[in-house]
Scaffold this active site. Structure first.
Site, PDB file in Angstrom:
ATOM      1  N   HIS A  81       0.856  -1.042  -0.002  1.00 27.42           N
ATOM      2  CA  HIS A  81      -0.065   0.164   0.102  1.00 27.42           C
ATOM      3  C   HIS A  81       0.882   1.292  -0.030  1.00 27.42           C
ATOM      4  O   HIS A  81       1.860   1.068   0.232  1.00 27.42           O
ATOM      5  CB  HIS A  81      -0.945   0.049   1.159  1.00 27.42           C
ATOM      6  CG  HIS A  81      -0.314   0.219   2.442  1.00 27.42           C
ATOM      7  ND1 HIS A  81       0.334  -0.866   3.139  1.00 27.42           N
ATOM      8  CD2 HIS A  81       0.207   1.227   3.310  1.00 27.42           C
ATOM      9  CE1 HIS A  81       1.068  -0.552   4.381  1.00 27.42           C
ATOM     10  NE2 HIS A  81       0.930   1.018   4.532  1.00 27.42           N
ATOM     11  N   THR A  83       0.526   4.773   1.824  1.00 28.71           N
ATOM     12  CA  THR A  83      -0.283   5.499   2.933  1.00 28.71           C
ATOM     13  C   THR A  83      -0.616   6.862   2.166  1.00 28.71           C
ATOM     14  O   THR A  83       0.008   7.539   1.672  1.00 28.71           O
ATOM     15  CB  THR A  83       0.515   5.724   4.344  1.00 28.71           C
ATOM     16  OG1 THR A  83       0.767   4.517   4.872  1.00 28.71           O
ATOM     17  CG2 THR A  83      -0.169   6.193   5.136  1.00 28.71           C
ATOM     18  N   MET A 156       5.619  12.123   2.280  1.00 29.90           N
ATOM     19  CA  MET A 156       6.779  11.462   1.548  1.00 29.90           C
ATOM     20  C   MET A 156       6.035  10.035   1.115  1.00 29.90           C
ATOM     21  O   MET A 156       5.739   9.110   1.926  1.00 29.90           O
ATOM     22  CB  MET A 156       7.953  11.015   2.583  1.00 29.90           C
ATOM     23  CG  MET A 156       8.776  10.181   1.689  1.00 29.90           C
ATOM     24  SD  MET A 156      10.299   9.707   2.711  1.00 29.90           S
ATOM     25  CE  MET A 156       9.324   8.301   3.470  1.00 29.90           C
ATOM     26  N   HIS A 158       5.356   6.751  -0.046  1.00 29.64           N
ATOM     27  CA  HIS A 158       6.120   5.430  -0.343  1.00 29.64           C
ATOM     28  C   HIS A 158       5.235   4.301  -0.094  1.00 29.64           C
ATOM     29  O   HIS A 158       4.129   4.310   0.414  1.00 29.64           O
ATOM     30  CB  HIS A 158       7.203   5.525   0.873  1.00 29.64           C
ATOM     31  CG  HIS A 158       6.676   5.427   2.253  1.00 29.64           C
ATOM     32  ND1 HIS A 158       6.031   6.468   2.905  1.00 29.64           N
ATOM     33  CD2 HIS A 158       6.741   4.286   3.170  1.00 29.64           C
ATOM     34  CE1 HIS A 158       5.654   5.932   4.250  1.00 29.64           C
ATOM     35  NE2 HIS A 158       5.977   4.717   4.352  1.00 29.64           N
ATOM     36  N   SER A 160       5.869   0.435   1.603  1.00 27.25           N
ATOM     37  CA  SER A 160       6.738  -0.202   2.495  1.00 27.25           C
ATOM     38  C   SER A 160       6.904  -1.638   2.153  1.00 27.25           C
ATOM     39  O   SER A 160       5.982  -2.235   1.405  1.00 27.25           O
ATOM     40  CB  SER A 160       6.356  -0.086   3.853  1.00 27.25           C
ATOM     41  OG  SER A 160       6.608   1.117   4.466  1.00 27.25           O
ATOM     42  N   TYR A 163       8.601  -4.277   7.550  1.00 26.40           N
ATOM     43  CA  TYR A 163       8.674  -3.526   8.591  1.00 26.40           C
ATOM     44  C   TYR A 163       9.615  -4.433   9.734  1.00 26.40           C
ATOM     45  O   TYR A 163       9.733  -5.416   9.760  1.00 26.40           O
ATOM     46  CB  TYR A 163       7.448  -3.673   9.187  1.00 26.40           C
ATOM     47  CG  TYR A 163       6.517  -2.880   8.745  1.00 26.40           C
ATOM     48  CD1 TYR A 163       6.587  -1.606   7.825  1.00 26.40           C
ATOM     49  CD2 TYR A 163       4.936  -2.962   8.773  1.00 26.40           C
ATOM     50  CE1 TYR A 163       5.462  -1.015   7.404  1.00 26.40           C
ATOM     51  CE2 TYR A 163       3.831  -2.406   8.284  1.00 26.40           C
ATOM     52  CZ  TYR A 163       4.111  -1.339   7.823  1.00 26.40           C
ATOM     53  OH  TYR A 163       3.352  -0.604   7.236  1.00 26.40           O
TER      54      TYR A 163
END
Length: 221
Positions: A81, A83, A156, A158, A160, A163
């Site tokens: 995803h 955000t 920003m 992005h 991911s 994690y």
């Protein structure tokens, strides 16, 4: 320094007697402890985020890449995803209505991977930096307005991939591993046509409590 305890009894200042009624004061009202006051309640709602979902074919490609990274570096599983609105506490019904309202006024928009990068904390361990095009930035700003969300840092965009609380050396190895596993990942372009509301309690690093709540399809206006 002197004290009245050293004066003769007759010279000591007399203490005024309290009226008898003052001896029967009502008990003080109890106040909640600071700990109780800070505990979330059902009325306080849940923590939600809004995610832009890549199309199904891109999602499958990214999931394979993410699974390989987890097998080598650890970390919890999560859906690919970008955000759009960061974690914010809302009542469930209000959060769904805000998503639907934001999505209704938004058209599908393009996104492009600019580079593979590593960050400084758990939720930005290794990620794909998304080109901050006017369409990408405005989509986030539009949704943030609907959710009343204000970030303390510039947006920003992005996506991911991993994690984790890794060392800088481990993060760099994971970042290079992404480029080895998918040599065409940089420059990848795709269309965002779905926004999703997720429960995302950021205190839960296992992500066991994270779940998809609602998906809205974006329509051409």
């Amino acid at each position: 320094f002197s004290s009245s305890s050293h004066l003769p009894l007759l010279l000591r200042p007399r203490q005024p007697r309290l009226p008898s009624s003052s001896l029967h004061l009502p008990p003080p009202r109890s106040s909640p402890s600071p700990l109780m006051a800070t505990q979330p309640t059902a009325a306080a709602g849940e923590v939600y985020s809004v995610w832009a979902l890549p199309p199904e074919d891109v999602r499958g490609r990214l999931k394979g890449l993410m699974a390989t990274l987890r097998s080598e570096f650890g970390g919890p599983a999560f859906d690919p995803h970008i955000t759009v609105v960061g974690a914010t506490r809302l009542h469930p019904a209000a959060a769904v209505e805000m998503l639907r309202s934001a999505a209704a006024a938004l058209s599908p928009y393009p996104a492009r991977v600019a580079s593979v990068a590593r960050g400084g904390f758990f939720y930005q361990c290794v990620y794909l930096l998304i080109d901050p095009s006017p369409e990408v930035v405005e989509a986030s700003a539009h949704c943030c307005r609907h959710f009343g969300y204000q970030s303390s840092t510039p947006y920003m965009p992005h996506l991911s991939l991993l994690y984790g609380d890794l060392t800088d050396e481990e993060k760099e190895r994971a970042r290079r591993r992404v480029e080895e596993l998918d040599k065409e990942i940089c420059g990848l372009s795709f269309q965002i046509s779905e926004l999703a509301l997720y429960k995302t309690d950021t205190e839960d690093k296992s992500l066991a409590s994270w779940e998809k709540v609602e998906v809205c399809h974006l329509e051409n206006k």
